[in-house]
Design a protein around this motif. Structure first.
Motif, PDB file in Angstrom:
ATOM      1  N   PRO A 210       0.990  -1.110   0.014  1.00  0.00           N
ATOM      2  CA  PRO A 210       0.020  -0.133  -0.025  1.00  0.00           C
ATOM      3  C   PRO A 210       0.889   1.140   0.262  1.00  0.00           C
ATOM      4  CG  PRO A 210       0.242  -0.946   2.273  1.00  0.00           C
ATOM      5  CD  PRO A 210       0.987  -1.768   1.306  1.00  0.00           C
ATOM      6  N   MET A 211       2.128   1.082  -0.080  1.00  0.00           N
ATOM      7  CA  MET A 211       3.018   2.283  -0.087  1.00  0.00           C
ATOM      8  C   MET A 211       3.335   2.765  -1.631  1.00  0.00           C
ATOM      9  SD  MET A 211       3.174   2.220   3.165  1.00  0.00           S
ATOM     10  CE  MET A 211       4.584   3.581   3.710  1.00  0.00           C
ATOM     11  N   LEU A 212       3.170   4.306  -1.716  1.00  0.00           N
ATOM     12  CA  LEU A 212       3.565   4.532  -3.134  1.00  0.00           C
ATOM     13  C   LEU A 212       4.613   5.606  -2.990  1.00  0.00           C
ATOM     14  CD1 LEU A 212       2.867   5.254  -5.968  1.00  0.00           C
ATOM     15  CD2 LEU A 212       1.065   7.155  -5.022  1.00  0.00           C
ATOM     16  N   THR A 213       5.611   5.337  -3.833  1.00  0.00           N
ATOM     17  CA  THR A 213       6.778   6.001  -3.810  1.00  0.00           C
ATOM     18  C   THR A 213       6.944   6.842  -5.089  1.00  0.00           C
ATOM     19  OG1 THR A 213       7.920   4.769  -2.185  1.00  0.00           O
ATOM     20  CG2 THR A 213       9.382   6.347  -3.559  1.00  0.00           C
ATOM     21  N   LEU A 214       7.256   8.063  -5.229  1.00  0.00           N
ATOM     22  CA  LEU A 214       7.387   8.731  -6.496  1.00  0.00           C
ATOM     23  C   LEU A 214       8.735   9.568  -6.524  1.00  0.00           C
ATOM     24  CD1 LEU A 214       4.049   8.823  -6.944  1.00  0.00           C
ATOM     25  CD2 LEU A 214       4.627  10.447  -8.615  1.00  0.00           C
ATOM     26  N   TYR A 215       9.348   9.247  -7.365  1.00  0.00           N
ATOM     27  CA  TYR A 215      10.541  10.234  -7.803  1.00  0.00           C
ATOM     28  C   TYR A 215      10.014  11.309  -9.015  1.00  0.00           C
ATOM     29  CZ  TYR A 215      13.823   7.150  -5.178  1.00  0.00           C
ATOM     30  OH  TYR A 215      14.425   6.499  -4.588  1.00  0.00           O
ATOM     31  N   GLU A 216      10.209  12.395  -8.583  1.00  0.00           N
ATOM     32  CA  GLU A 216       9.340  13.299  -9.166  1.00  0.00           C
ATOM     33  C   GLU A 216      10.454  14.726  -9.386  1.00  0.00           C
ATOM     34  OE1 GLU A 216       5.675  13.210 -10.159  1.00  0.00           O
ATOM     35  OE2 GLU A 216       5.714  15.303 -10.675  1.00  0.00           O
ATOM     36  N   SER A 217      10.003  15.343 -10.711  1.00  0.00           N
ATOM     37  CA  SER A 217      10.664  16.691 -10.557  1.00  0.00           C
ATOM     38  C   SER A 217       9.662  17.586 -10.114  1.00  0.00           C
ATOM     39  CB  SER A 217      11.076  16.910 -12.174  1.00  0.00           C
ATOM     40  OG  SER A 217      11.903  17.934 -12.401  1.00  0.00           O
ATOM     41  N   PHE A 232      -5.232   8.610  -4.590  1.00  0.00           N
ATOM     42  CA  PHE A 232      -5.174   7.229  -4.417  1.00  0.00           C
ATOM     43  C   PHE A 232      -6.070   6.769  -3.111  1.00  0.00           C
ATOM     44  CE2 PHE A 232      -2.176   8.126  -7.975  1.00  0.00           C
ATOM     45  CZ  PHE A 232      -2.560   7.047  -8.781  1.00  0.00           C
ATOM     46  N   GLY A 233      -6.532   7.501  -2.480  1.00  0.00           N
ATOM     47  CA  GLY A 233      -7.416   7.192  -1.256  1.00  0.00           C
ATOM     48  C   GLY A 233      -6.300   6.607  -0.168  1.00  0.00           C
ATOM     49  N   LEU A 234      -5.413   7.164   0.053  1.00  0.00           N
ATOM     50  CA  LEU A 234      -4.428   6.572   0.907  1.00  0.00           C
ATOM     51  C   LEU A 234      -4.122   7.756   2.062  1.00  0.00           C
ATOM     52  CD1 LEU A 234      -1.479   5.611  -1.730  1.00  0.00           C
ATOM     53  CD2 LEU A 234      -3.046   3.997  -0.443  1.00  0.00           C
ATOM     54  N   PRO A 235      -3.636   7.431   3.094  1.00  0.00           N
ATOM     55  CA  PRO A 235      -3.112   8.124   4.195  1.00  0.00           C
ATOM     56  C   PRO A 235      -1.857   8.968   3.650  1.00  0.00           C
ATOM     57  CG  PRO A 235      -3.094   5.942   5.086  1.00  0.00           C
ATOM     58  CD  PRO A 235      -3.438   5.869   3.695  1.00  0.00           C
ATOM     59  N   ASN A 236      -1.806  10.299   4.324  1.00  0.00           N
ATOM     60  CA  ASN A 236      -0.486  10.897   3.611  1.00  0.00           C
ATOM     61  C   ASN A 236       0.856   9.965   3.791  1.00  0.00           C
ATOM     62  OD1 ASN A 236      -1.658  12.844   2.639  1.00  0.00           O
ATOM     63  ND2 ASN A 236      -0.989  14.459   4.243  1.00  0.00           N
ATOM     64  N   GLU A 237       0.751   9.265   4.922  1.00  0.00           N
ATOM     65  CA  GLU A 237       2.011   8.625   5.366  1.00  0.00           C
ATOM     66  C   GLU A 237       2.342   7.337   4.300  1.00  0.00           C
ATOM     67  OE1 GLU A 237       0.095  10.613   8.437  1.00  0.00           O
ATOM     68  OE2 GLU A 237      -0.594   8.846   7.451  1.00  0.00           O
TER      69      GLU A 237
END
Ligand code: MOS
Length: 752
Positions: A210-217, A232-237
């Motif tokens: 359930p963890m989303l990681t983005l490498y983003e500019s 994505f309906g997720l907690p900020n954490e």
């Protein structure tokens, strides 16, 4: 007894400080978003609509899906759920384009994403994206350049919250204008401009359960996290956004765009990391632009040159669904003393992508109009434009009815006129010559907001004598890595090369967006407090550790300077390096946290806080071959205390370069047939480059603004672009006699 000898350090604050991240950048070790690689990573290329208005009737993905190496062609039918996001209370969850990608089949602007090809390689993904066929029910798009205000209510909802269309009002501007002895009534137009940072928008999304990681500019990792969590309906954490280096953004990367949830949704469906880097052409479609504006300015004055009324009515274009607010009237109510004033705005919907903040949003197109009008009025009155401004210098911010925290515009004018040699100006059009060239001299004033966003930071002092400072803000090329190191060094005495700076990661203490020229002012209190707290812990340890040279002292008896602890009464010469105290206590580090309270958006401020400045510009004109060049610029900026004059000058020089582009080159044109940005490449969208730029003479006044933070530092990213286009167009008039009121100045406008 000290076991290590640190050289005595001097605070780097206010000193020319080369970028601490410079060596990593020039040696290729700095990792930009697209430099991160992950096992199993897939490549995504969006498919953009080739109409600007209508509906998708059919999407044929068969050929694309059959291509070897293609993992999926995503579209409305198979992307999975992506929710909308909404702003939170305060300055949170900001987004310029709220509609989640693929939400419906309606196309509202050219280049809107209608599908996403994902494949093993970038080349395959590109080929697959090209092979997707769309059939549309097309309608004629509205990309009309002439702007008439839509029938909006008095209060409209914008990206930044509700705004009254009557921006500001005092006295009776209409009546005062009607009876004014001298009048000016002109309309100024600024075109759509497109941000063109060197690094295109890039994102790489990956899921771990359930963890989303983005490498983003990104220019704002914390805000992006909260928007993605909602989508994505997720907690900020559960969401982490990482931005180590940004190849600039100019505001285009300030708020989230639809490419990020697209990459995240594709990664969710495929169970692999997905990277999406926008091609340059798509940078013109779906990641913002400075909206076109049309601004009517009416000024009434006495023959002696006192302003009696000022009206500023501006209209800007916006997209069909979104409500970016281009706040052209931001500086109008306070820049000059005028008893009667009225500022209003209107909006005009067009079939174009969402507008966005672009370096100096609002005030930059706004001050082009108002400063141009001031110059024209000065000319009409036959008063020197500097003198005209000095005559109308306000004592307080008359819009808010508040004193300025610090305003030294008159000193800016004084220094600018001296450095430029303004007193030698002959105001007669075309009268000044040099080396066979006609000279034009023009000037303008400028202003930009100053405030703090909320910020938190930690500072650690470590047993090896190094320190670490951490804050989830970003360095968009402006020097934030260096600023953070300077601030930590200033308090701890640890030399810059022994300070680790951690930023651009939502796992760090929440930091500000790199926007509004507010990041530096925002982080100052947080970092200084964090360092103070780390030092306070060190004092406690120094007195509590058995065998410490300070064992029987009270923390209050001790002082800390230049990395050493000493007894106040004994003076600094007997100081013990903090590393020795930590080692003696078997501690790896001591840590302190600090916070900055926000002032941005404060409904009850005590002061009007802004930076100020002015530009003096010389152009050369060769009528025989219609050649116009900017040949000299003097810029003076009053931005409080400058933490790093070296990087500060870079910022102002860069802004002036962009101002030359704004005045003479930059504009995005939309094809009236299909609504496509026509000049959507770096060959056709012309920005100012070295050959367009003369020596730029930048000066900073040094009046620390203690209302902003204890060092008195405001911000400098954007102010250098304010006013410059008005100074250039006034210089063009002085040289050629032609008043250009629609940017950019085109050579054909100057041909008599
Ligand atoms: Mo700046 S337009 O606030 O990134």
């Amino acid at each position: 007894m000290p076991t290590t000898q640190e050289p005595p350090t001097v605070s780097p604050i206010g000193r020319d400080t080369p970028r601490v991240d410079g060596p990593r950048k020039v040696s290729g070790q700095a990792q930009y978003t697209a430099d991160f690689h992950f096992p199993g990573m897939l490549y995504a290329v969006p498919v953009g609509a080739t109409i600007a208005c209508g509906r998708i009737v059919e999407l044929d993905t068969t050929a694309a899906e059959k291509m070897p190496g293609v993992r999926a062609i995503f579209h409305r039918g198979n992307i999975g759920k992506i929710f909308r996001s909404t702003p939170g209370q305060g300055f949170e969850g900001i987004c310029e384009e709220r509609r989640p990608p693929f939400e419906d089949d309606i196309v509202r602007y050219y280049g809107q994403y209608i599908a996403l090809a994902v494949a093993d390689t970038f080349e395959t993904a590109k080929a697959a994206a090209d092979a997707v066929r769309a059939t549309y029910a097309e309608e004629k798009p509205n990309v009309e350049t002439h702007l008439e205000a839509d029938d909006d209510p008095d209060v409209v909802m914008t990206t930044f919250g509700p705004r009254h269309r009557l921006d500001s009002q005092r006295g009776d501007a209409e009546a005062a204008f009607a009876s004014a002895p001298v009048k000016l009534d002109q309309t100024y137009v600024t075109p759509s401009e497109t941000h063109n940072p060197l690094e295109p928008h890039a994102t790489t999304a990956m899921w771990d359960g359930p963890m989303l990681t983005l490498y983003e500019s990104s220019q704002g990792v914390v805000n992006l996290r909260s928007v993605l969590a909602q989508m994505f309906g997720l907690p900020n954490e559960n969401v982490r956004v990482i931005t180590k280096f940004v190849g600039s953004g100019f505001g285009s990367k300030l708020w989230p765009w639809t490419l990020s949830p697209l990459a995240a949704a594709a990664a969710r469906q495929l169970g692999r990391p997905v990277r999406l880097v926008l091609p340059r052409k798509m940078m013109f479609h779906s990641v913002g632009h400075r909206p076109r504006t049309q601004q009517r300015v009416r000024i009434g004055a006495t023959p002696e040159g006192k302003l009696v009324s000022l009206q500023h009515d501006y209209i800007y274009q916006r997209s069909m669904l979104d409500a970016h607010h281009e706040d052209c009237g931001e500086a109008t109510p306070f820049q000059y003393s005028v008893p009667n004033l009225r500022v209003t705005f209107g909006r005009a919907k067009r079939n174009i992508g969402a507008g966005a903040d672009m370096r100096g949003p609002g005030a930059i197109p706004g001050m082009y109009a108002t400063e141009s009008a001031m110059n024209e009025m000065a000319h009409q009155l036959n008063i020197d434009p500097v003198k005209f401004r000095i005559m109308n210098e306000p004592k307080i911010d008359e819009g808010l009815g508040l004193p300025f925290s610090s305003r030294h515009l008159l000193e800016c004018f004084q220094l600018g006129t001296e450095k430029f040699g303004w007193s030698a100006r002959n105001p007669v059009v075309g009268s000044m010559k040099r080396d066979g060239l006609t000279l034009g001299w023009g000037m303008a004033g400028c202003a930009w907001i100053a405030a703090r966003f909320a910020a938190a930071a930690t500072v650690q002092l470590r047993h090896d004598g190094t320190a670490r400072v951490a804050c989830a803000t970003q360095d968009i090329g402006t020097g934030t890595y260096t600023n953070l190191a300077q601030l930590a060094s200033h308090k701890t005495g640890v030399p810059l090369d022994k300070i680790e700076v951690a930023l651009g990661d939502t796992s760090l203490p929440e930091g500000p967006v790199s926007g509004g020229s507010l990041a530096t002012a925002s982080i100052v209190p947080a970092v200084l407090a964090a360092a103070d707290n780390a030092i306070a812990s060190l004092m406690t340890i120094a007195t509590a550790t058995p065998g410490s040279p300070f064992e029987n002292r009270k923390p209050d008896d001790l002082a800390f300077e230049e990395g050493r602890v000493f007894v106040k009464a004994d003076g600094g010469a007997k100081g013990v390096p903090f590393a020795d105290l930590l080692k003696r206590a078997n501690l790896g580090l001591v840590s302190g946290s600090g916070k900055s309270e926000p002032t941005f958006g404060n409904p009850k401020p005590k002061f009007s806080t802004h930076s100020f400045g002015c530009h003096f510009v010389e152009v050369t004109w060769q009528p025989e071959i219609a050649r116009l060049r900017v040949s000299r610029v003097v810029t003076v900026i009053d931005a409080g205390r400058i933490l790093n004059p070296l990087a500060g000058r870079n910022q102002i020089e860069g802004a002036v370069v962009m101002g030359i582009g704004m005045a003479l080159l930059e504009h995005t044109s939309y094809d009236p047939q299909n609504g496509a940005p026509i000049n959507s490449s770096l060959a056709d969208y012309i920005v100012a480059v070295n050959a367009d730029v003369p020596p730029i003479d930048v000066h900073f006044l040094d009046f620390p603004d203690k209302e902003i933070n204890e060092l008195g530092a405001r911000g400098i990213g954007e102010i250098g672009l304010a006013g410059i286009a008005a100074a250039i167009t006034d210089a063009v008039h002085h040289a050629t006699g032609v008043r250009v009121r629609e940017l950019p100045v085109k050579i054909e406008s100057l041909l008599a």
